[in-house]
Design a protein around this motif. Sequence first.
Motif, PDB file in Angstrom:
ATOM      1  N   SER A 145       0.855  -1.195   0.000  1.00  0.00           N
ATOM      2  CA  SER A 145       0.000   0.000   0.000  1.00  0.00           C
ATOM      3  C   SER A 145       0.886   1.237   0.000  1.00  0.00           C
ATOM      4  O   SER A 145       2.073   1.164   0.314  1.00  0.00           O
ATOM      5  N   SER A 146       0.307   2.376  -0.323  1.00  0.00           N
ATOM      6  CA  SER A 146       1.073   3.634  -0.306  1.00  0.00           C
ATOM      7  C   SER A 146       1.592   3.929   1.083  1.00  0.00           C
ATOM      8  O   SER A 146       2.712   4.405   1.249  1.00  0.00           O
ATOM      9  N   ASN A 147       0.768   3.666   2.102  1.00  0.00           N
ATOM     10  CA  ASN A 147       1.194   3.941   3.478  1.00  0.00           C
ATOM     11  C   ASN A 147       2.408   3.102   3.851  1.00  0.00           C
ATOM     12  O   ASN A 147       3.352   3.594   4.472  1.00  0.00           O
ATOM     13  N   GLU A 148       2.386   1.813   3.477  1.00  0.00           N
ATOM     14  CA  GLU A 148       3.532   0.950   3.765  1.00  0.00           C
ATOM     15  C   GLU A 148       4.759   1.444   3.007  1.00  0.00           C
ATOM     16  O   GLU A 148       5.860   1.440   3.537  1.00  0.00           O
ATOM     17  N   HIS A 149       4.560   1.859   1.772  1.00  0.00           N
ATOM     18  CA  HIS A 149       5.664   2.350   0.951  1.00  0.00           C
ATOM     19  C   HIS A 149       6.324   3.545   1.638  1.00  0.00           C
ATOM     20  O   HIS A 149       7.547   3.612   1.759  1.00  0.00           O
ATOM     21  N   ILE A 150       5.511   4.453   2.121  1.00  0.00           N
ATOM     22  CA  ILE A 150       6.025   5.645   2.811  1.00  0.00           C
ATOM     23  C   ILE A 150       6.744   5.250   4.101  1.00  0.00           C
ATOM     24  O   ILE A 150       7.829   5.749   4.398  1.00  0.00           O
ATOM     25  N   GLU A 151       6.153   4.318   4.849  1.00  0.00           N
ATOM     26  CA  GLU A 151       6.756   3.871   6.114  1.00  0.00           C
ATOM     27  C   GLU A 151       8.128   3.223   5.863  1.00  0.00           C
ATOM     28  O   GLU A 151       9.102   3.504   6.562  1.00  0.00           O
ATOM     29  N   ILE A 152       8.203   2.369   4.837  1.00  0.00           N
ATOM     30  CA  ILE A 152       9.464   1.721   4.487  1.00  0.00           C
ATOM     31  C   ILE A 152      10.500   2.768   4.085  1.00  0.00           C
ATOM     32  O   ILE A 152      11.651   2.726   4.525  1.00  0.00           O
ATOM     33  N   LEU A 153      10.094   3.711   3.226  1.00  0.00           N
ATOM     34  CA  LEU A 153      11.032   4.750   2.777  1.00  0.00           C
ATOM     35  C   LEU A 153      11.517   5.605   3.938  1.00  0.00           C
ATOM     36  O   LEU A 153      12.695   5.966   3.985  1.00  0.00           O
ATOM     37  N   GLN A 154      10.626   5.902   4.887  1.00  0.00           N
ATOM     38  CA  GLN A 154      11.037   6.694   6.052  1.00  0.00           C
ATOM     39  C   GLN A 154      12.099   5.946   6.860  1.00  0.00           C
ATOM     40  O   GLN A 154      13.092   6.532   7.285  1.00  0.00           O
ATOM     41  N   LYS A 155      11.906   4.642   7.055  1.00  0.00           N
ATOM     42  CA  LYS A 155      12.884   3.843   7.794  1.00  0.00           C
ATOM     43  C   LYS A 155      14.222   3.833   7.057  1.00  0.00           C
ATOM     44  O   LYS A 155      15.279   4.002   7.660  1.00  0.00           O
ATOM     45  N   LEU A 156      14.160   3.618   5.744  1.00  0.00           N
ATOM     46  CA  LEU A 156      15.398   3.584   4.978  1.00  0.00           C
ATOM     47  C   LEU A 156      16.097   4.934   4.983  1.00  0.00           C
ATOM     48  O   LEU A 156      17.318   5.001   5.093  1.00  0.00           O
ATOM     49  N   MET A 157      15.330   6.007   4.864  1.00  0.00           N
ATOM     50  CA  MET A 157      15.939   7.340   4.853  1.00  0.00           C
ATOM     51  C   MET A 157      16.567   7.659   6.218  1.00  0.00           C
ATOM     52  O   MET A 157      17.616   8.280   6.285  1.00  0.00           O
TER      53      MET A 157
END
Length: 147
Positions: free
Chosen positions: A105-117
Amino acid sequence: MKFLEKYLVEFDVDVSSPEEAIRAAGKLLAEKGLVEGNYVEAMVQSYHKNGPYFVLAPQIALPHARPEDGVKEASVSFLRLTNPIVFGSAANDPVKLIFALGASSSNEHIEILQKLMTLLSNQDNVKKLMEITSYYELEQILGGIKL
């Protein structure tokens, strides 16, 4: 969410092309049933169609595809390549660190990207990722940041 679990991390992987690198990182997700096999090929096709847009920082690539291409569970794998590979990103080639993303989902995508960033925005962490030799050392890095 499976974020850089031990079974999703490999060091010193020897590949000779961007496609091999993407497939190797995606295979870690597919082998654990986090994505379907066709998701890995969708990541390669996305690279062919859209170019190296996911080479987001010097030496760092985050290949991914669309959720409907076969994501079963939000997940991130990590490969460090033995020899850096040129993906075609003028600003950020060659690539040595690959994080394959699967988000449903978009929310998961954002959450993953935040962790990686959070992990990758610190140059000391990136330097360590280039040098570590064990999952234990990766755990030390991850334990030192707020994810």
